[in-house]
Design a protein around this motif. Sequence first.
Motif, PDB file in Angstrom:
ATOM      1  N   VAL A 150     102.210  83.012  97.525  1.00 28.27           N
ATOM      2  CA  VAL A 150     100.827  82.807  97.662  1.00 28.27           C
ATOM      3  C   VAL A 150     100.689  81.230  98.263  1.00 28.27           C
ATOM      4  O   VAL A 150     100.007  81.139  99.328  1.00 28.27           O
ATOM      5  CB  VAL A 150     100.234  82.892  96.180  1.00 28.27           C
ATOM      6  N   ALA A 154      99.073  81.089 101.919  1.00 34.91           N
ATOM      7  CA  ALA A 154      97.808  80.466 101.856  1.00 34.91           C
ATOM      8  C   ALA A 154      97.836  79.317 102.800  1.00 34.91           C
ATOM      9  O   ALA A 154      96.987  78.770 103.316  1.00 34.91           O
ATOM     10  CB  ALA A 154      97.213  80.103 100.387  1.00 34.91           C
ATOM     11  N   THR A 155      99.052  78.655 103.149  1.00 35.71           N
ATOM     12  CA  THR A 155      99.010  77.225 103.752  1.00 35.71           C
ATOM     13  C   THR A 155      99.815  78.001 105.250  1.00 35.71           C
ATOM     14  O   THR A 155     100.251  76.778 106.062  1.00 35.71           O
ATOM     15  CB  THR A 155      99.981  76.496 103.073  1.00 35.71           C
ATOM     16  N   ALA A 159      96.646  81.444 108.177  1.00 35.53           N
ATOM     17  CA  ALA A 159      95.945  81.904 106.970  1.00 35.53           C
ATOM     18  C   ALA A 159      94.281  81.340 107.126  1.00 35.53           C
ATOM     19  O   ALA A 159      94.181  80.240 108.011  1.00 35.53           O
ATOM     20  CB  ALA A 159      96.219  81.333 105.606  1.00 35.53           C
ATOM     21  N   ALA A 164      93.290  77.483 100.556  1.00 32.98           N
ATOM     22  CA  ALA A 164      94.206  77.416  99.909  1.00 32.98           C
ATOM     23  C   ALA A 164      94.353  77.100  98.466  1.00 32.98           C
ATOM     24  O   ALA A 164      95.053  77.590  97.829  1.00 32.98           O
ATOM     25  CB  ALA A 164      95.292  76.864 100.661  1.00 32.98           C
ATOM     26  N   ALA A 167      93.121  80.103  96.291  1.00 34.14           N
ATOM     27  CA  ALA A 167      94.127  80.930  96.258  1.00 34.14           C
ATOM     28  C   ALA A 167      95.276  80.340  95.025  1.00 34.14           C
ATOM     29  O   ALA A 167      95.731  81.362  94.165  1.00 34.14           O
ATOM     30  CB  ALA A 167      94.670  81.223  97.346  1.00 34.14           C
TER      31      ALA A 167
END
Length: 233
Positions: A150, A154-155, A159, A164, A167
């Motif tokens: 994740v 997310a980073t 994305a 971030a 999440a």
Amino acid sequence: MNFSLSQRLLSEFLGTFWLVFGGCGSAVLAAAYPALGIGFLGVAFAFGLTVLTMVYAVGPISGGHFNPAVTVGLWAGGRVPTGIVVPYIVTQVVAAIAAAAVLYVIASGKPGFELGGFASNGYGELSPGHYPLISAFLIETLLTFFFLVVILGATAPSAPAGFAGVAIGLTLTLIHLISIPVTNTSVNPARSTGPALFAGAAYISQLWLFWLAPIVGAAIAGALSRTLYKPEA
């Protein structure tokens, strides 16, 4: 914007301190009262909220690791240089110990205070549900793996920007909802180390697992990310 190593380390100290103090503090202070306490769900959200808030507060400075396993996973994924790995990890552990020390001073001021497990992690007799070593190792490895998946996703450059922290914080909350009964949830060697030093020898003797399993899971996720998030030429 470029930040110095000292600024980055201070950011990691503050973020890790807040994670341990807020997360473990919710368990030691707030969840201890059946009538007023926040309960199992509240503790899970407290850990998630500490990360979510600090990702936005100091994450832009240091990257918002707050966890030796995260640092190793990001390094394995080629996201951070080798030179920051040891300084980050040392800072995170020092911050976790400092947070646990402050929490101990506060908690021990209550009349009739009993140290107990002091929000430490454990397996076997020290597991909240008395889960054995193999269960603890598997869940800590697997959950840290997905935590890093994740974080790395997310980073990633592809994305959506700005989400971030949400999440990552919600993932940590979910991780606690799954694994508090098994190990009291680590996925973070620094978080495990701070409270264990105050909880006593039995918890200290099990710390090796809460270093090994999260780092293994994080390293696998980091290595996988080199392929998973690599766009086609």
